[in-house]
Motif scaffolding. Structure first.
Motif, short mmCIF file in Angstrom:
data_model
loop_
_atom_site.label_atom_id
_atom_site.label_comp_id
_atom_site.label_asym_id
_atom_site.label_seq_id
_atom_site.Cartn_x
_atom_site.Cartn_y
_atom_site.Cartn_z
N PRO A 155 0.63 -1.10 0.06
CA PRO A 155 -0.01 -0.06 -0.06
C PRO A 155 0.73 1.28 -0.09
CG PRO A 155 -0.12 -1.07 2.15
CD PRO A 155 0.87 -2.08 1.17
N VAL A 156 2.14 1.18 0.41
CA VAL A 156 2.91 2.49 0.47
C VAL A 156 4.16 2.34 -0.64
CG1 VAL A 156 2.21 2.95 2.81
CG2 VAL A 156 4.34 1.79 2.28
N THR A 157 4.67 3.44 -1.01
CA THR A 157 5.99 3.39 -1.75
C THR A 157 7.16 3.47 -0.68
OG1 THR A 157 6.15 5.84 -1.61
CG2 THR A 157 4.72 4.75 -3.39
N ASN A 158 8.39 3.13 -1.48
CA ASN A 158 9.64 3.29 -0.61
C ASN A 158 9.85 4.54 -0.06
OD1 ASN A 158 10.98 0.44 -0.93
ND2 ASN A 158 10.21 0.59 -2.89
N ARG A 159 9.43 5.52 -0.70
CA ARG A 159 9.70 6.66 -0.14
C ARG A 159 8.84 7.06 1.10
NH1 ARG A 159 10.36 11.93 -4.17
NH2 ARG A 159 12.51 10.90 -4.67
N GLU A 160 7.81 6.76 0.90
CA GLU A 160 6.54 6.63 2.24
C GLU A 160 7.25 6.22 3.37
OE1 GLU A 160 2.25 7.83 -0.81
OE2 GLU A 160 3.13 5.58 -0.12
N MET A 161 7.50 4.65 3.05
CA MET A 161 8.08 4.10 4.06
C MET A 161 9.18 4.63 4.90
SD MET A 161 6.70 1.28 5.40
CE MET A 161 7.19 1.66 7.10
N ARG A 162 10.06 5.17 4.00
CA ARG A 162 11.06 5.70 4.56
C ARG A 162 10.75 7.00 5.65
NH1 ARG A 162 16.67 6.44 3.49
NH2 ARG A 162 16.39 5.49 1.52
N ARG A 163 9.84 7.73 5.16
CA ARG A 163 9.04 8.64 5.83
C ARG A 163 8.57 8.07 7.18
NH1 ARG A 163 5.86 10.87 2.21
NH2 ARG A 163 7.83 11.66 1.08
N ILE A 164 7.68 7.20 7.03
CA ILE A 164 6.98 6.68 8.20
C ILE A 164 8.09 6.31 9.36
CG2 ILE A 164 5.74 4.88 9.02
CD1 ILE A 164 4.17 5.08 6.21
N ALA A 165 9.21 5.52 8.82
CA ALA A 165 9.87 4.97 9.83
C ALA A 165 11.04 6.31 10.46
CB ALA A 165 11.36 4.18 8.86
N GLU A 166 11.36 7.29 9.73
CA GLU A 166 11.82 8.39 10.15
C GLU A 166 10.79 8.99 11.21
OE1 GLU A 166 12.56 10.78 7.05
OE2 GLU A 166 14.74 9.65 6.33
N GLN A 167 9.44 9.07 11.15
CA GLN A 167 8.56 9.60 11.89
C GLN A 167 8.42 8.89 13.20
OE1 GLN A 167 4.58 9.92 9.97
NE2 GLN A 167 3.60 9.93 12.18
N VAL A 168 8.22 7.62 13.08
CA VAL A 168 7.84 6.66 14.43
C VAL A 168 8.91 6.23 14.94
CG1 VAL A 168 6.55 4.84 14.77
CG2 VAL A 168 5.55 6.08 13.15
N LEU A 169 10.08 6.23 14.40
CA LEU A 169 11.36 5.34 14.84
C LEU A 169 12.69 6.53 14.64
CD1 LEU A 169 10.96 1.84 13.56
CD2 LEU A 169 10.31 2.73 15.74
N PRO A 170 12.61 7.53 15.43
CA PRO A 170 13.89 8.43 15.24
C PRO A 170 15.11 8.00 14.99
CG PRO A 170 12.17 9.60 16.60
CD PRO A 170 11.72 8.06 16.21
N GLY A 171 15.82 8.17 14.04
CA GLY A 171 17.14 7.42 14.37
C GLY A 171 17.22 5.99 13.70
N ALA A 172 16.15 5.72 13.30
CA ALA A 172 16.34 4.25 12.54
C ALA A 172 16.96 4.12 11.21
CB ALA A 172 14.77 3.99 12.18
N ARG A 173 17.49 3.13 10.69
CA ARG A 173 18.35 2.89 9.78
C ARG A 173 17.41 2.51 8.54
NH1 ARG A 173 21.79 0.76 13.26
NH2 ARG A 173 21.78 -1.29 12.30
#
Length: 201
Positions: free
Chosen positions: A166-184
């Motif tokens: 349901p989400v693009t790679n760019r959207e997934m990266r943005r979600i990870a940064e939002q929910v998990l600050p500092g995630a790789r």
């Protein structure tokens, strides 16, 4: 040899290819939760070093297969998002090709809540390519897949499939940064991405 009787060491597919990445990320975590564990191949791998491994999945047939293959792993047929695990229950939480079955923000938030301070979250997932931006990744994935298929037999897992993600790679990266600050967040071949995050102490 059927897909269910093939020994773990003889199996390969785009998800199994990244089990090493998950195992290396969590190291020797004592207690591990495998979200969307399917028939338990990754859980069995992690049990080699972890003293407690719990696998949870909504697909009852897959859990029955998992239970038949290992007696020292706890398997639950349940919705991960609603199951009453106590907060900060696990030293590591892992998930492979499962996050796109759920709302990503809700699922990552729940995983972070269940992780103990200093614990590691390691995810391999699938997101949607956008053309022409992701054309190079897609073409590289085709080449890599064909290369591995020449050398290995593609093992077909029994779990349900959701496609497209349901989400693009760019959207997934943005979600990870939002929910998990500092995630790789990293893109990989074979149309996969990974997220590795250590919860602050």
């Amino acid at each position: 040899m059927s897909r269910m009787t093939a020994p773990d060491e003889q199996r390969w597919n785009g998800n199994i290819h990244y089990h090493n990445l998950i195992a290396e990320a969590v190291g020797e975590a004592d207690s591990v939760l495998d979200v969307g564990c399917g028939e338990g191949m990754l859980a069995r791998r992690l049990r080699r070093s972890a003293s407690q491994v719990t696998g949870i999945d909504l697909h009852e047939d897959s859990i029955e297969l998992a239970r038949a293959q290992s007696g020292d792993i706890t398997y639950l047929v349940a919705d991960f998002l609603g199951y009453p695990f106590p907060s900060k229950s696990f030293d590591a939480i892992v998930s492979v090709a499962t996050l796109h079955h759920m709302d990503a923000v809700t699922a990552l938030t729940r995983m972070a809540e269940l992780l103990r301070p200093g614990g590691t979250l390691a995810i391999v997932g699938l997101a949607r390519d956008v053309f022409p931006r992701d054309l190079a990744y897609s073409l590289a994935g085709v080449v890599a897949y064909r290369y591995h298929r020449i050398r290995k037999r593609d093992w077909l897992h029994p779990s349900p499939i959701v496609w497209p993600p349901p989400v693009t790679n760019r959207e997934m990266r943005r979600i990870a940064e939002q929910v998990l600050p500092g995630a790789r967040f990293r893109r990989h071949l074979l149309w996969r991405y990974s997220i590795v995050w250590t919860k602050p102490v």
